[in-house]
Design a protein around this motif. Structure first.
Motif, PDB file in Angstrom:
ATOM      1  N   LEU A  15      61.103 -57.638  96.233  1.00 19.00           N
ATOM      2  CA  LEU A  15      60.524 -56.795  95.399  1.00 19.00           C
ATOM      3  C   LEU A  15      61.491 -56.082  94.477  1.00 19.00           C
ATOM      4  CD1 LEU A  15      58.898 -57.251  98.054  1.00 19.00           C
ATOM      5  CD2 LEU A  15      57.435 -55.480  97.270  1.00 19.00           C
ATOM      6  N   SER A  16      60.989 -55.279  93.987  1.00 23.43           N
ATOM      7  CA  SER A  16      62.876 -54.562  93.065  1.00 23.43           C
ATOM      8  C   SER A  16      61.820 -52.946  93.525  1.00 23.43           C
ATOM      9  CB  SER A  16      62.455 -55.001  91.591  1.00 23.43           C
ATOM     10  OG  SER A  16      60.844 -54.618  90.658  1.00 23.43           O
ATOM     11  N   THR A  20      67.135 -58.662  88.036  1.00 23.51           N
ATOM     12  CA  THR A  20      66.535 -57.594  88.906  1.00 23.51           C
ATOM     13  C   THR A  20      67.031 -57.480  89.928  1.00 23.51           C
ATOM     14  OG1 THR A  20      64.619 -55.625  89.290  1.00 23.51           O
ATOM     15  CG2 THR A  20      64.533 -58.203  90.053  1.00 23.51           C
ATOM     16  N   GLU A  21      67.019 -55.898  90.644  1.00 26.65           N
ATOM     17  CA  GLU A  21      68.084 -55.449  91.880  1.00 26.65           C
ATOM     18  C   GLU A  21      66.980 -55.591  92.682  1.00 26.65           C
ATOM     19  OE1 GLU A  21      70.758 -52.357  94.477  1.00 26.65           O
ATOM     20  OE2 GLU A  21      71.017 -52.609  91.970  1.00 26.65           O
ATOM     21  N   LEU A  22      67.084 -56.294  94.230  1.00 26.03           N
ATOM     22  CA  LEU A  22      65.673 -56.575  95.584  1.00 26.03           C
ATOM     23  C   LEU A  22      65.982 -54.966  95.824  1.00 26.03           C
ATOM     24  CD1 LEU A  22      65.331 -60.037  95.949  1.00 26.03           C
ATOM     25  CD2 LEU A  22      64.136 -58.961  94.581  1.00 26.03           C
ATOM     26  N   ARG A  23      64.897 -53.630  96.307  1.00 29.44           N
ATOM     27  CA  ARG A  23      65.080 -53.264  96.919  1.00 29.44           C
ATOM     28  C   ARG A  23      64.051 -53.157  98.395  1.00 29.44           C
ATOM     29  NH1 ARG A  23      68.424 -50.146  95.149  1.00 29.44           N
ATOM     30  NH2 ARG A  23      67.966 -49.307  93.097  1.00 29.44           N
ATOM     31  N   GLN A  24      63.245 -54.184  98.142  1.00 26.84           N
ATOM     32  CA  GLN A  24      62.322 -54.415  99.597  1.00 26.84           C
ATOM     33  C   GLN A  24      61.904 -55.823  99.785  1.00 26.84           C
ATOM     34  OE1 GLN A  24      58.853 -52.467 100.493  1.00 26.84           O
ATOM     35  NE2 GLN A  24      57.982 -54.283 101.505  1.00 26.84           N
ATOM     36  N   LEU A  25      62.521 -57.083 101.121  1.00 25.21           N
ATOM     37  CA  LEU A  25      62.143 -57.823 101.309  1.00 25.21           C
ATOM     38  C   LEU A  25      60.249 -58.059 102.600  1.00 25.21           C
ATOM     39  CD1 LEU A  25      63.033 -60.813 100.934  1.00 25.21           C
ATOM     40  CD2 LEU A  25      65.217 -60.798 102.802  1.00 25.21           C
ATOM     41  N   THR A  26      59.948 -58.926 101.647  1.00 27.34           N
ATOM     42  CA  THR A  26      59.098 -58.932 102.854  1.00 27.34           C
ATOM     43  C   THR A  26      59.198 -60.082 103.348  1.00 27.34           C
ATOM     44  OG1 THR A  26      57.081 -59.832 101.087  1.00 27.34           O
ATOM     45  CG2 THR A  26      57.501 -56.852 101.878  1.00 27.34           C
ATOM     46  N   ILE A  27      58.528 -60.778 105.047  1.00 32.03           N
ATOM     47  CA  ILE A  27      58.496 -62.285 105.152  1.00 32.03           C
ATOM     48  C   ILE A  27      56.916 -62.537 105.969  1.00 32.03           C
ATOM     49  CG2 ILE A  27      59.140 -63.404 106.557  1.00 32.03           C
ATOM     50  CD1 ILE A  27      61.707 -61.924 107.374  1.00 32.03           C
ATOM     51  N   TYR A  64      52.729 -53.737  87.127  1.00 24.23           N
ATOM     52  CA  TYR A  64      52.943 -53.191  86.784  1.00 24.23           C
ATOM     53  C   TYR A  64      54.525 -52.370  87.059  1.00 24.23           C
ATOM     54  CZ  TYR A  64      51.439 -48.684  88.213  1.00 24.23           C
ATOM     55  OH  TYR A  64      51.163 -47.403  88.614  1.00 24.23           O
ATOM     56  N   LYS A  65      54.288 -52.477  88.135  1.00 26.31           N
ATOM     57  CA  LYS A  65      56.226 -51.562  88.592  1.00 26.31           C
ATOM     58  C   LYS A  65      57.091 -52.304  88.724  1.00 26.31           C
ATOM     59  CE  LYS A  65      53.994 -47.417  89.700  1.00 26.31           C
ATOM     60  NZ  LYS A  65      53.678 -46.520  90.763  1.00 26.31           N
ATOM     61  N   ARG A  66      56.419 -53.296  89.669  1.00 31.54           N
ATOM     62  CA  ARG A  66      56.793 -54.692  90.627  1.00 31.54           C
ATOM     63  C   ARG A  66      57.709 -56.105  90.148  1.00 31.54           C
ATOM     64  NH1 ARG A  66      54.027 -55.541  95.357  1.00 31.54           N
ATOM     65  NH2 ARG A  66      54.357 -57.386  95.442  1.00 31.54           N
ATOM     66  N   HIS A  67      58.463 -56.525  89.692  1.00 32.09           N
ATOM     67  CA  HIS A  67      59.126 -58.058  89.392  1.00 32.09           C
ATOM     68  C   HIS A  67      59.346 -58.153  91.166  1.00 32.09           C
ATOM     69  CE1 HIS A  67      61.589 -56.315  85.496  1.00 32.09           C
ATOM     70  NE2 HIS A  67      61.081 -55.518  86.479  1.00 32.09           N
ATOM     71  N   ASP A  68      58.741 -59.563  91.386  1.00 33.79           N
ATOM     72  CA  ASP A  68      59.158 -60.581  92.711  1.00 33.79           C
ATOM     73  C   ASP A  68      59.657 -61.150  92.403  1.00 33.79           C
ATOM     74  OD1 ASP A  68      56.918 -58.750  94.080  1.00 33.79           O
ATOM     75  OD2 ASP A  68      55.358 -60.163  93.524  1.00 33.79           O
TER      76      ASP A  68
END
Length: 181
Positions: free
Chosen positions: A124-125, A37-44, A59-63
């Motif tokens: 996060l996807s 999957t392509e990532l749309r957000q990165l959390t630290i 149910y919407k997001r891959h990690d």
């Protein structure tokens, strides 16, 4: 380190090529050509010793998870009733020197425990949303996890989370609604 056959279906643990010299080391933490999957957000995030975060399912997001410093105990459980690995659970320990990344698909419940101060990245996807997070107890009997943390530090929402079965129902309801709309 871990047995890939013990993982819930769809979870991918990748050991990245690590380059080391007298200055230290580096590894490529993410490359879209090697991630489903392509990532749309990165959390630290940083967590103190004895902290436990989760459990939760999306149910919407891959990690996509990787550790920067310290060690992360990752608990995983399949919450998809139609999956061959429904209710299958496992724990992994991730450390930065092992150069591992973990892809967590939709419907895989997960939580994090820390025996030492730890920094980690979560890709996060799709952007984070509270509507895409169903919580359940880290000590639910279905899990049978040894988190390695006594008297964990929990957030109020994790302390008050419901059962695994309740989270499965919420996940299924939300996932079926998102496909129909």
């Amino acid at each position: 380190m871990f047995d890939v056959f013990s993982l819930p279906e769809g979870v991918i643990v990748s050991t990245q090529q690590k380059f080391s010299d007298d200055r230290g080391w580096l590894y490529e933490g993410y490359n879209i050509s090697r991630c489903p999957t392509e990532l749309r957000q990165l959390t630290i995030s940083e967590s103190d010793a004895n902290t436990l975060r989760g459990m939760h399912v999306h149910y919407k997001r891959h990690d996509y998870v990787m550790v920067v410093s310290g060690a992360l105990i990752l608990g995983l459980v399949d919450m998809r009733p139609n999956s061959d690995s429904f209710r299958k659970s496992s724990c992994l320990i991730l450390k930065p020197e092992e150069a591992c990344t973990v892809y967590i698909p939709l419907g895989i419940g997960h939580g994090f425990a820390f025996q030492e101060k730890t920094r980690y990245l979560t890709g996060l996807s799709v952007a984070w949303s509270p509507e895409d997070e169903f919580l359940f107890r880290y000590d639910d009997p279905v899990l049978q996890f040894d988190w390695g943390v006594n008297e964990p530090i929990l957030s109020e929402k994790d302390r008050n989370a419901g059962s695994f079965e309740s989270a499965v129902r919420q996940y299924l309801e939300a996932a079926s609604g998102s496909q129909g709309g």
